[in-house]
Design an enzyme around this catalytic site. Sequence first.
Site, PDB file in Angstrom:
ATOM      1  N   GLY A  26       0.814  -1.213   0.000  1.00  0.00           N
ATOM      2  CA  GLY A  26       0.000   0.000   0.000  1.00  0.00           C
ATOM      3  C   GLY A  26       0.846   1.262   0.000  1.00  0.00           C
ATOM      4  O   GLY A  26       0.600   2.184  -0.792  1.00  0.00           O
ATOM      5  N   VAL A  83      -4.529  -4.944   2.265  1.00  0.00           N
ATOM      6  CA  VAL A  83      -4.233  -5.468   3.602  1.00  0.00           C
ATOM      7  C   VAL A  83      -3.555  -6.833   3.482  1.00  0.00           C
ATOM      8  O   VAL A  83      -3.523  -7.446   2.400  1.00  0.00           O
ATOM      9  CB  VAL A  83      -5.513  -5.586   4.462  1.00  0.00           C
ATOM     10  CG1 VAL A  83      -6.157  -4.223   4.629  1.00  0.00           C
ATOM     11  CG2 VAL A  83      -6.500  -6.571   3.860  1.00  0.00           C
ATOM     12  N   CYS A 137       5.669 -13.613   0.455  1.00  0.00           N
ATOM     13  CA  CYS A 137       4.729 -13.996  -0.614  1.00  0.00           C
ATOM     14  C   CYS A 137       4.858 -15.427  -1.115  1.00  0.00           C
ATOM     15  O   CYS A 137       3.855 -16.142  -1.198  1.00  0.00           O
ATOM     16  CB  CYS A 137       4.900 -13.054  -1.794  1.00  0.00           C
ATOM     17  SG  CYS A 137       4.410 -11.376  -1.378  1.00  0.00           S
ATOM     18  N   PHE A 138       6.054 -15.848  -1.493  1.00  0.00           N
ATOM     19  CA  PHE A 138       6.164 -17.104  -2.248  1.00  0.00           C
ATOM     20  C   PHE A 138       5.541 -18.284  -1.500  1.00  0.00           C
ATOM     21  O   PHE A 138       4.698 -18.990  -2.035  1.00  0.00           O
ATOM     22  CB  PHE A 138       7.622 -17.417  -2.581  1.00  0.00           C
ATOM     23  CG  PHE A 138       8.165 -16.616  -3.739  1.00  0.00           C
ATOM     24  CD1 PHE A 138       7.329 -15.887  -4.555  1.00  0.00           C
ATOM     25  CD2 PHE A 138       9.529 -16.610  -4.015  1.00  0.00           C
ATOM     26  CE1 PHE A 138       7.825 -15.146  -5.627  1.00  0.00           C
ATOM     27  CE2 PHE A 138      10.039 -15.880  -5.081  1.00  0.00           C
ATOM     28  CZ  PHE A 138       9.189 -15.151  -5.881  1.00  0.00           C
ATOM     29  N   LYS A 170       3.530 -18.383   1.148  1.00  0.00           N
ATOM     30  CA  LYS A 170       2.105 -18.168   1.425  1.00  0.00           C
ATOM     31  C   LYS A 170       1.261 -18.404   0.167  1.00  0.00           C
ATOM     32  O   LYS A 170       0.225 -19.078   0.216  1.00  0.00           O
ATOM     33  CB  LYS A 170       1.932 -16.725   1.915  1.00  0.00           C
ATOM     34  CG  LYS A 170       0.546 -16.161   1.786  1.00  0.00           C
ATOM     35  CD  LYS A 170       0.478 -14.743   2.346  1.00  0.00           C
ATOM     36  CE  LYS A 170       0.880 -13.644   1.379  1.00  0.00           C
ATOM     37  NZ  LYS A 170      -0.083 -13.348   0.325  1.00  0.00           N
ATOM     38  N   LYS A 208      16.075 -10.617   1.592  1.00  0.00           N
ATOM     39  CA  LYS A 208      16.875 -10.304   0.400  1.00  0.00           C
ATOM     40  C   LYS A 208      17.502  -8.938   0.638  1.00  0.00           C
ATOM     41  O   LYS A 208      17.166  -8.272   1.624  1.00  0.00           O
ATOM     42  CB  LYS A 208      16.021 -10.321  -0.875  1.00  0.00           C
ATOM     43  CG  LYS A 208      14.923  -9.262  -0.877  1.00  0.00           C
ATOM     44  CD  LYS A 208      14.013  -9.366  -2.092  1.00  0.00           C
ATOM     45  CE  LYS A 208      14.648  -8.812  -3.350  1.00  0.00           C
ATOM     46  NZ  LYS A 208      13.641  -8.546  -4.410  1.00  0.00           N
TER      47      LYS A 208
HETATM   48  N1  LIG Z   1       5.100  -7.464   0.225  1.00  0.00           N
HETATM   49  C1  LIG Z   1       5.140  -7.587  -1.082  1.00  0.00           C
HETATM   50  O1  LIG Z   1       6.180  -7.476  -1.690  1.00  0.00           O
HETATM   51  C2  LIG Z   1       3.895  -7.876  -1.856  1.00  0.00           C
HETATM   52  C3  LIG Z   1       3.936  -7.771  -3.254  1.00  0.00           C
HETATM   53  C4  LIG Z   1       2.790  -8.025  -3.983  1.00  0.00           C
HETATM   54  C5  LIG Z   1       1.618  -8.357  -3.329  1.00  0.00           C
HETATM   55  N2  LIG Z   1       1.597  -8.451  -1.969  1.00  0.00           N
HETATM   56  C6  LIG Z   1       0.320  -8.734  -1.332  1.00  0.00           C
HETATM   57  O2  LIG Z   1      -0.213  -7.484  -0.870  1.00  0.00           O
HETATM   58  C7  LIG Z   1      -0.930  -7.659   0.347  1.00  0.00           C
HETATM   59  C8  LIG Z   1      -0.353  -6.757   1.415  1.00  0.00           C
HETATM   60  O3  LIG Z   1       0.973  -7.143   1.666  1.00  0.00           O
HETATM   61  P1  LIG Z   1       1.957  -6.234   2.515  1.00  0.00           P
HETATM   62  O4  LIG Z   1       3.287  -6.868   2.417  1.00  0.00           O
HETATM   63  O5  LIG Z   1       1.788  -4.811   2.111  1.00  0.00           O
HETATM   64  O6  LIG Z   1       1.347  -6.443   3.988  1.00  0.00           O
HETATM   65  P2  LIG Z   1       1.674  -5.605   5.304  1.00  0.00           P
HETATM   66  O7  LIG Z   1       1.424  -6.502   6.433  1.00  0.00           O
HETATM   67  O8  LIG Z   1       2.994  -4.913   5.167  1.00  0.00           O
HETATM   68  O9  LIG Z   1       0.565  -4.442   5.301  1.00  0.00           O
HETATM   69  C9  LIG Z   1      -0.801  -4.658   5.478  1.00  0.00           C
HETATM   70  C10 LIG Z   1      -1.359  -3.519   6.328  1.00  0.00           C
HETATM   71  O10 LIG Z   1      -2.782  -3.637   6.349  1.00  0.00           O
HETATM   72  C11 LIG Z   1      -3.239  -3.172   7.612  1.00  0.00           C
HETATM   73  N3  LIG Z   1      -4.602  -3.644   7.853  1.00  0.00           N
HETATM   74  C12 LIG Z   1      -5.028  -4.921   8.023  1.00  0.00           C
HETATM   75  N4  LIG Z   1      -6.368  -4.941   8.165  1.00  0.00           N
HETATM   76  C13 LIG Z   1      -6.802  -3.664   8.099  1.00  0.00           C
HETATM   77  C14 LIG Z   1      -8.086  -3.046   8.153  1.00  0.00           C
HETATM   78  N5  LIG Z   1      -9.194  -3.774   8.303  1.00  0.00           N
HETATM   79  N6  LIG Z   1      -8.149  -1.713   8.047  1.00  0.00           N
HETATM   80  C15 LIG Z   1      -7.044  -0.965   7.882  1.00  0.00           C
HETATM   81  N7  LIG Z   1      -5.803  -1.494   7.799  1.00  0.00           N
HETATM   82  C16 LIG Z   1      -5.691  -2.828   7.899  1.00  0.00           C
HETATM   83  C17 LIG Z   1      -2.216  -3.724   8.581  1.00  0.00           C
HETATM   84  O11 LIG Z   1      -2.235  -3.003   9.793  1.00  0.00           O
HETATM   85  C18 LIG Z   1      -0.910  -3.549   7.792  1.00  0.00           C
HETATM   86  O12 LIG Z   1      -0.254  -2.332   8.100  1.00  0.00           O
HETATM   87  C19 LIG Z   1      -0.842  -9.155   0.655  1.00  0.00           C
HETATM   88  O13 LIG Z   1      -1.989  -9.780   0.128  1.00  0.00           O
HETATM   89  C20 LIG Z   1       0.382  -9.600  -0.104  1.00  0.00           C
HETATM   90  O14 LIG Z   1       0.318 -10.944  -0.469  1.00  0.00           O
HETATM   91  C21 LIG Z   1       2.708  -8.205  -1.225  1.00  0.00           C
HETATM   92  O1  LIG Z   2      17.322 -16.243  -8.283  1.00  0.00           O
HETATM   93  C1  LIG Z   2      16.827 -16.001  -7.177  1.00  0.00           C
HETATM   94  C2  LIG Z   2      15.863 -14.988  -6.973  1.00  0.00           C
HETATM   95  C3  LIG Z   2      15.345 -14.794  -5.702  1.00  0.00           C
HETATM   96  N1  LIG Z   2      15.751 -15.567  -4.671  1.00  0.00           N
HETATM   97  C4  LIG Z   2      15.154 -15.368  -3.333  1.00  0.00           C
HETATM   98  O2  LIG Z   2      13.751 -15.448  -3.462  1.00  0.00           O
HETATM   99  C5  LIG Z   2      13.113 -14.633  -2.489  1.00  0.00           C
HETATM  100  C6  LIG Z   2      12.094 -13.722  -3.130  1.00  0.00           C
HETATM  101  O3  LIG Z   2      12.759 -12.756  -3.914  1.00  0.00           O
HETATM  102  P1  LIG Z   2      11.979 -11.740  -4.854  1.00  0.00           P
HETATM  103  O4  LIG Z   2      11.007 -12.465  -5.667  1.00  0.00           O
HETATM  104  O5  LIG Z   2      12.989 -10.946  -5.576  1.00  0.00           O
HETATM  105  O6  LIG Z   2      11.279 -10.775  -3.789  1.00  0.00           O
HETATM  106  P2  LIG Z   2       9.755 -10.615  -3.303  1.00  0.00           P
HETATM  107  O7  LIG Z   2       9.650  -9.258  -2.767  1.00  0.00           O
HETATM  108  O8  LIG Z   2       9.375 -11.774  -2.456  1.00  0.00           O
HETATM  109  O9  LIG Z   2       8.882 -10.633  -4.648  1.00  0.00           O
HETATM  110  C7  LIG Z   2       8.112 -11.748  -5.060  1.00  0.00           C
HETATM  111  O10 LIG Z   2       6.873 -11.767  -4.386  1.00  0.00           O
HETATM  112  C8  LIG Z   2       6.098 -10.555  -4.567  1.00  0.00           C
HETATM  113  C9  LIG Z   2       4.890 -10.676  -3.690  1.00  0.00           C
HETATM  114  O11 LIG Z   2       3.857 -11.392  -4.262  1.00  0.00           O
HETATM  115  C10 LIG Z   2       5.765 -10.410  -6.037  1.00  0.00           C
HETATM  116  O12 LIG Z   2       4.988  -9.227  -6.233  1.00  0.00           O
HETATM  117  C11 LIG Z   2       7.058 -10.350  -6.838  1.00  0.00           C
HETATM  118  O13 LIG Z   2       6.755 -10.263  -8.231  1.00  0.00           O
HETATM  119  C12 LIG Z   2       7.873 -11.601  -6.558  1.00  0.00           C
HETATM  120  O14 LIG Z   2       9.132 -11.525  -7.217  1.00  0.00           O
HETATM  121  C13 LIG Z   2      14.243 -13.892  -1.764  1.00  0.00           C
HETATM  122  O15 LIG Z   2      14.536 -14.549  -0.559  1.00  0.00           O
HETATM  123  C14 LIG Z   2      15.389 -13.990  -2.731  1.00  0.00           C
HETATM  124  O16 LIG Z   2      16.637 -13.919  -2.091  1.00  0.00           O
HETATM  125  C15 LIG Z   2      16.696 -16.564  -4.853  1.00  0.00           C
HETATM  126  O17 LIG Z   2      17.055 -17.275  -3.919  1.00  0.00           O
HETATM  127  N2  LIG Z   2      17.212 -16.755  -6.104  1.00  0.00           N
END
Ligand SMILES: NC(=O)c1ccc[n+]([C@@H]2O[C@H](COP(=O)([O-])OP(=O)(O)OC[C@H]3O[C@@H](n4cnc5c(N)ncnc54)[C@H](O)[C@@H]3O)[C@@H](O)[C@H]2O)c1
Ligand SMILES: O=c1ccn([C@@H]2O[C@H](COP(=O)(O)OP(=O)(O)O[C@H]3O[C@H](CO)[C@@H](O)[C@H](O)[C@H]3O)[C@@H](O)[C@H]2O)c(=O)[nH]1
Length: 463
Positions: free
Chosen positions: A15, A91, A277-278, A280, A340
Amino acid sequence: MKITKICCIGAGYVGGPTMAVIAQKCPHIQVTVVDLNEQRIADWNDPNPENIPIYEPGLSEIVAEARGRNLFFSTDVDKAIDEAQMIFISVNTPTKTYGKGKGMAADLKYIELCARQIARVAKQNKIVVEKSTLPVRTAEAIKSILDNTGNGVQFQILSNPEFLAEGTAVTDLLNPDRILIGGDTTEEGEEAINALVDVYSNWVSRDRILTTNVWSSELSKLTANAFLAQRISSINAMSELCEKTGADVNEVARAIGMDSRIGPKFLKASVGFGGSCFQKDILNLVYIAKSYGLNEVADYWEQVIIMNDHQKRRFSNKIVQTLYNTVADKKITFLGWAFKKDTNDTRESAAIYVADDLINEQAKISVFDPKVSKNKMLNDLDYLETRISQENIDALSVFENAYEACKGAHAIAILTEWDEFTTYDWKKIYDSMHKPAFVFDGRNILNAKQLESIGFVYNGIGS
Ligand SMILES: NC(=O)c1ccc[n+]([C@@H]2O[C@H](COP(=O)([O-])OP(=O)(O)OC[C@H]3O[C@@H](n4cnc5c(N)ncnc54)[C@H](O)[C@@H]3O)[C@@H](O)[C@H]2O)c1
Ligand SMILES: O=c1ccn([C@@H]2O[C@H](COP(=O)(O)OP(=O)(O)O[C@H]3O[C@H](CO)[C@@H](O)[C@H](O)[C@H]3O)[C@@H](O)[C@H]2O)c(=O)[nH]1
């Protein structure tokens, strides 16, 4: 419909950065990011942009530019929902820790709470955007809640999964491979899709904005993560075979990566993938497949996780075996704790599991990570519930300086690929360690030959 006010529920890793970039690129749109977590919002509002709660290269500059102009962080969720035409739900959707689907399914309670709150508050038609990663067909549940508990206003549900990777969030957001938007094929659905396309087209070229039906969009996100993680587990599986056969996994990765059908990215053997993410998302995919009775499909993807768990365990076992089958009371220094480089996020980091294994063997762990606090590390260990907190406190020492952390160590383990680790004075580190001085390079980032010439016993992954 021209969007002028956006609200995003959830000021987390997705977010925060996503909305900061939308606000920067769309000065005509007012973007309000809301969260229940008061501390998190206070941190986003910290007068010094360097203190925002998420470390991502380039993010504090964007926040500094847009915050107070058209980017706002608030705990007043109702007000932001009421005012916005478009509401992103961003969230957390963690793996369930209770009940049916425990340990596999995504916990959608936060999503449902958002849907109910939107339904209660909304007095005008709204577009609700799923930004969180969700099981396929979640939009159906959200729609049902909105339509059945709302005030008779119309809702359009869009799926707009986020593909940013942490550590490169800002560049990924500024220059995405694609933007995916799923929506209804009705006239109103298409209108909603177009409204969101218009937001992104302020900086993303139209040919990179893909529109699909809702279910394809929801499932594409889980599929993308499953494919990416599968590549890592595949190369990690080969790394073990390399260690037995005299092949070198870096050379194998290079050789196969030059095949344009395979491609060179995401082939880096490691101590195992981490991140929120991965694991989960694959567990969720496995659960969904099983719930449709697709057991072979479920087993196929589950193997990616099994391999990853094996890779982490294999790394800690290797440390114990190499240190003459005992690490009791030995000082093992971890360089890196984040999952990472270039992030302060530690969720599911391999470091946590390797530390847990080694603490079980009564090792003393010292850690240096440039961005992770001691509190976070201890919380990570406590979360596993392997032992009481005091035992974790006793087993873990955290240092502000890498050289101090390495002083008197029996072995160094590289858990995160922070660039700075490659620039250290390794001779100085060697001189301060117990001999033989072991290095376990869980990221294959150090120069093995150079370290061996200093006197280290070097162990990489897959060579
Ligand atoms: N972290 C990533 O790199 C990444 C990338 C792509 C997608 N996602 C997805 O995006 C989503 C969010 O991930 P994140 O890493 O930002 O999570 P996060 O835990 O960092 O943030 C989520 C936030 O939502 C808030 N929240 C929860 N319920 C709430 C409510 N009812 N009202 C208001 N706030 C509320 C929490 O307090 C928290 O601060 C997940 O579904 C995740 O799988 C994450
Ligand atoms: O060749 C590689 C690439 C990555 N990693 C590891 O894999 C994990 C995930 O890395 P990365 O995918 O770069 O980071 P994330 O932030 O977890 O991003 C993934 O998960 C996100 C949440 O869903 C997606 O949005 C992204 O596209 C997806 O890459 C880390 O521990 C990296 O160190 C390796 O071990 N070898």
